[in-house]
Scaffold this motif. Sequence first.
Motif, PDB file in Angstrom:
ATOM      1  N   PHE A 288       0.811  -1.222   0.000  1.00 38.21           N
ATOM      2  CA  PHE A 288       0.000   0.000   0.000  1.00 38.21           C
ATOM      3  C   PHE A 288       0.848   1.278   0.000  1.00 38.21           C
ATOM      4  O   PHE A 288       0.331   2.349   0.205  1.00 38.21           O
ATOM      5  N   LEU A 289       2.148   1.105  -0.196  1.00 37.44           N
ATOM      6  CA  LEU A 289       2.998   2.301  -0.171  1.00 37.44           C
ATOM      7  C   LEU A 289       3.274   2.791  -1.586  1.00 37.44           C
ATOM      8  O   LEU A 289       3.526   1.992  -2.497  1.00 37.44           O
ATOM      9  N   ALA A 290       3.201   4.103  -1.736  1.00 34.78           N
ATOM     10  CA  ALA A 290       3.405   4.688  -3.056  1.00 34.78           C
ATOM     11  C   ALA A 290       4.164   6.002  -2.907  1.00 34.78           C
ATOM     12  O   ALA A 290       4.350   6.501  -1.798  1.00 34.78           O
ATOM     13  N   ARG A 291       4.606   6.540  -4.027  1.00 35.54           N
ATOM     14  CA  ARG A 291       5.243   7.872  -4.031  1.00 35.54           C
ATOM     15  C   ARG A 291       4.360   8.824  -4.810  1.00 35.54           C
ATOM     16  O   ARG A 291       3.795   8.455  -5.838  1.00 35.54           O
ATOM     17  N   ASP A 292       4.231  10.047  -4.318  1.00 32.30           N
ATOM     18  CA  ASP A 292       3.470  11.037  -5.088  1.00 32.30           C
ATOM     19  C   ASP A 292       4.406  11.678  -6.109  1.00 32.30           C
ATOM     20  O   ASP A 292       5.561  11.280  -6.247  1.00 32.30           O
ATOM     21  N   LYS A 293       3.897  12.695  -6.797  1.00 35.73           N
ATOM     22  CA  LYS A 293       4.653  13.305  -7.883  1.00 35.73           C
ATOM     23  C   LYS A 293       5.969  13.924  -7.399  1.00 35.73           C
ATOM     24  O   LYS A 293       6.915  14.061  -8.145  1.00 35.73           O
ATOM     25  N   TYR A 294       5.969  14.318  -6.146  1.00 36.10           N
ATOM     26  CA  TYR A 294       7.169  14.970  -5.614  1.00 36.10           C
ATOM     27  C   TYR A 294       8.018  13.987  -4.820  1.00 36.10           C
ATOM     28  O   TYR A 294       8.832  14.375  -3.994  1.00 36.10           O
ATOM     29  N   ASN A 295       7.744  12.696  -5.039  1.00 34.24           N
ATOM     30  CA  ASN A 295       8.502  11.633  -4.402  1.00 34.24           C
ATOM     31  C   ASN A 295       8.281  11.525  -2.895  1.00 34.24           C
ATOM     32  O   ASN A 295       9.087  10.951  -2.176  1.00 34.24           O
ATOM     33  N   GLN A 296       7.203  12.102  -2.418  1.00 36.19           N
ATOM     34  CA  GLN A 296       6.882  11.946  -0.999  1.00 36.19           C
ATOM     35  C   GLN A 296       6.204  10.581  -0.802  1.00 36.19           C
ATOM     36  O   GLN A 296       5.421  10.145  -1.649  1.00 36.19           O
ATOM     37  N   LEU A 297       6.486   9.965   0.348  1.00 41.10           N
ATOM     38  CA  LEU A 297       5.925   8.648   0.625  1.00 41.10           C
ATOM     39  C   LEU A 297       4.464   8.765   1.049  1.00 41.10           C
ATOM     40  O   LEU A 297       4.109   9.612   1.891  1.00 41.10           O
ATOM     41  N   VAL A 298       3.626   7.904   0.467  1.00 42.28           N
ATOM     42  CA  VAL A 298       2.189   7.950   0.736  1.00 42.28           C
ATOM     43  C   VAL A 298       1.709   6.545   1.091  1.00 42.28           C
ATOM     44  O   VAL A 298       2.095   5.565   0.445  1.00 42.28           O
ATOM     45  N   PHE A 299       0.883   6.472   2.110  1.00 42.42           N
ATOM     46  CA  PHE A 299       0.263   5.195   2.482  1.00 42.42           C
ATOM     47  C   PHE A 299      -1.181   5.230   1.987  1.00 42.42           C
ATOM     48  O   PHE A 299      -1.954   6.117   2.355  1.00 42.42           O
ATOM     49  N   LEU A 300      -1.546   4.274   1.126  1.00 40.80           N
ATOM     50  CA  LEU A 300      -2.918   4.230   0.613  1.00 40.80           C
ATOM     51  C   LEU A 300      -3.728   3.316   1.535  1.00 40.80           C
ATOM     52  O   LEU A 300      -3.478   2.110   1.598  1.00 40.80           O
ATOM     53  N   ALA A 301      -4.656   3.925   2.254  1.00 41.52           N
ATOM     54  CA  ALA A 301      -5.406   3.149   3.245  1.00 41.52           C
ATOM     55  C   ALA A 301      -6.759   2.771   2.692  1.00 41.52           C
ATOM     56  O   ALA A 301      -7.432   3.597   2.063  1.00 41.52           O
ATOM     57  N   ASP A 302      -7.160   1.509   2.936  1.00 37.08           N
ATOM     58  CA  ASP A 302      -8.429   1.075   2.345  1.00 37.08           C
ATOM     59  C   ASP A 302      -9.644   1.390   3.218  1.00 37.08           C
ATOM     60  O   ASP A 302     -10.780   1.245   2.780  1.00 37.08           O
ATOM     61  N   SER A 303      -9.434   1.807   4.455  1.00 37.61           N
ATOM     62  CA  SER A 303     -10.586   2.184   5.285  1.00 37.61           C
ATOM     63  C   SER A 303     -10.117   3.079   6.429  1.00 37.61           C
ATOM     64  O   SER A 303      -8.917   3.143   6.736  1.00 37.61           O
ATOM     65  N   SER A 304     -11.067   3.747   7.060  1.00 34.50           N
ATOM     66  CA  SER A 304     -10.679   4.588   8.193  1.00 34.50           C
ATOM     67  C   SER A 304     -10.250   3.705   9.366  1.00 34.50           C
ATOM     68  O   SER A 304      -9.430   4.099  10.189  1.00 34.50           O
ATOM     69  N   PHE A 305     -10.785   2.470   9.378  1.00 34.60           N
ATOM     70  CA  PHE A 305     -10.396   1.523  10.421  1.00 34.60           C
ATOM     71  C   PHE A 305      -8.895   1.192  10.294  1.00 34.60           C
ATOM     72  O   PHE A 305      -8.148   1.190  11.270  1.00 34.60           O
ATOM     73  N   THR A 306      -8.465   0.949   9.055  1.00 38.09           N
ATOM     74  CA  THR A 306      -7.045   0.666   8.817  1.00 38.09           C
ATOM     75  C   THR A 306      -6.173   1.817   9.324  1.00 38.09           C
ATOM     76  O   THR A 306      -5.139   1.598   9.951  1.00 38.09           O
ATOM     77  N   ILE A 307      -6.611   3.034   9.025  1.00 39.66           N
ATOM     78  CA  ILE A 307      -5.818   4.196   9.450  1.00 39.66           C
ATOM     79  C   ILE A 307      -5.715   4.204  10.969  1.00 39.66           C
ATOM     80  O   ILE A 307      -4.634   4.367  11.541  1.00 39.66           O
ATOM     81  N   HIS A 308      -6.840   3.984  11.583  1.00 39.01           N
ATOM     82  CA  HIS A 308      -6.896   3.991  13.047  1.00 39.01           C
ATOM     83  C   HIS A 308      -5.955   2.929  13.622  1.00 39.01           C
ATOM     84  O   HIS A 308      -5.131   3.215  14.500  1.00 39.01           O
ATOM     85  N   MET A 309      -6.061   1.699  13.088  1.00 40.14           N
ATOM     86  CA  MET A 309      -5.237   0.598  13.600  1.00 40.14           C
ATOM     87  C   MET A 309      -3.750   0.864  13.366  1.00 40.14           C
ATOM     88  O   MET A 309      -2.906   0.590  14.222  1.00 40.14           O
TER      89      MET A 309
END
Length: 529
Positions: free
Chosen positions: A491-512
Amino acid sequence: MSDLLKEIQKRKTFGIISHPDAGKTTLTEKLLLFGGAIQEAGAVKSNKIKKGATSDFMEIERQRGISVATSVLAFEYRDHKINILDTPGHKDFAEDTYRTLTAVDSVIVVIDVAKGVEEQTEKLVKVCRMRNIPMLVFINKLDREGKDAFDLLDEVEQKLGLTVCPLSLPIGMGSDFQGIYNIWENNIQLFLEEKKQKVGDSIRFDDINDASIDEVIGEKAAGTLREELDLIQSVYPEFSREDYMKGDLQPVFFGSALNNFGVRELLDAFIDIAPMPQPKESDTRLVKPEENNFTGFVFKIHANMDPKHRDRLAFVKIVSGTFKRNENYLLVREGKKMKFSSPNAFFADKKEVVEESFPGDIVGLHDTGSFRIGDTLTGGEKLSFKGIPSFSPEHFRYINNNDPLKAKQLAKGIDQLMDEGVAQLFTLEMNGRKIIGTVGALQYEVIQYRLEHEYGAKCTYEPLSMHKACWVEADEKSEEFKEFARLKQRFLARDKYNQLVFLADSSFTIHMTQEKFPNVKLHFISEFQ
Ligand code: G4P
């Protein structure tokens, strides 16, 4: 006083924000009529996506055609130069509006008296509050039956989190609407329905107990008015320009844009209190408008409608100094010197090549692909302005190349459309797959259409069920981060400016995730330093 300072003090650059249909276009038009910038109602094209005969998508293309013309509407009034920056009302274009809000020095929030505070207004006001932008509130459509004025003031305070200070008060409403008591100027303006579209006379009373008020609006209405003014004095804070400027207090006006009622009062108060161009924070220092050296930043890029020319117009807000035609400027990110032979200045109904522009003004620079949203231009100093963050998209899809021979065109097209801020690109760390994130579903059609028509590339999408993109802030050498990266690898990706981004599939995942990895901070906005 220097000539530059005189020019700065003349300028007011602002945006009007509202939920669609509250009356933003109508109010803009009435303001332009006051400034003599247009001669008749109906001259300002709505930037609204109208539902109806054509598909939403074709509407967007039509809208794109007129939006250069309405991007900046300038007019003169009471010896001031006023620049209105257009903000799209459609929620799919909210990101565009957020970016435009980085270039305004104040805003006017329009609210429909019957509908009260609506969803889009809430979102946009939240962004303004984050930046402490001074705000004026205009409650519109008083000629219609609507909510009680005091209930509305409560609603504005509660839903928008504002501290209101009414500077006008309606006398009656809908069919009983008689006019407006202007607390700012201490007078009553009567509503003459038969004179629609005309500004009625205002009657000045120095004392609210003046008996002639009873004669003009009737005893009962006069009694109510006096009680309500008393209530305002005891309940609401007194107007303080300082608090307004800090974003701590929001004056409220009532009126009817369609009937041109209460609009002059709003405009006059705006001229009296709204801020002139303000200093702006950069990565190295605070830049003041009156500094002699030019600085500015790109807040919007508009692609040319003609697919044969890949020419774009970059909208630059001038922060300091004087911008001059044919002078060498530094595009800081690239370390590249650039000269502009035909910079555009914007007026209500046209754009023209301009020799000089001043802080608060917007210049349109022709560009073949050098600029990115957020870029800083200076006279030579290496500094970058802060403050054009990306927000987490709401929709995510994989993008696939549909024509292997056109891979280069596709990559270039995606790159340029992302520079324009049409959507956000994320590249998965694991396998390099590309994901497009947007605020609204409409953008996918726009991207597909433009890739094909402007770059000759074909793409398809694959659905992806994601909830949010979270920008990751962590010590990448720590064991905790390494464990996070191992577990969330897919679930890890880089945005256009090479910043690290975590793509979360639910708010529960973010919370956990936040519970499990407290030192790996997740942000819903790309700029968190
Ligand atoms: P927007 O840009 O915020 O989306 O709103 P816009 O100004 O287009 O106004 C939305 C509708 O509300 C328009 O009617 C407009 O005429 C109406 N309106 C604006 N101000 C007032 C007002 O003070 N009183 C009343 N009664 N109506 C007002 P429409 O029928 O959707 O469009 P149109 O056919 O009139 O253009």
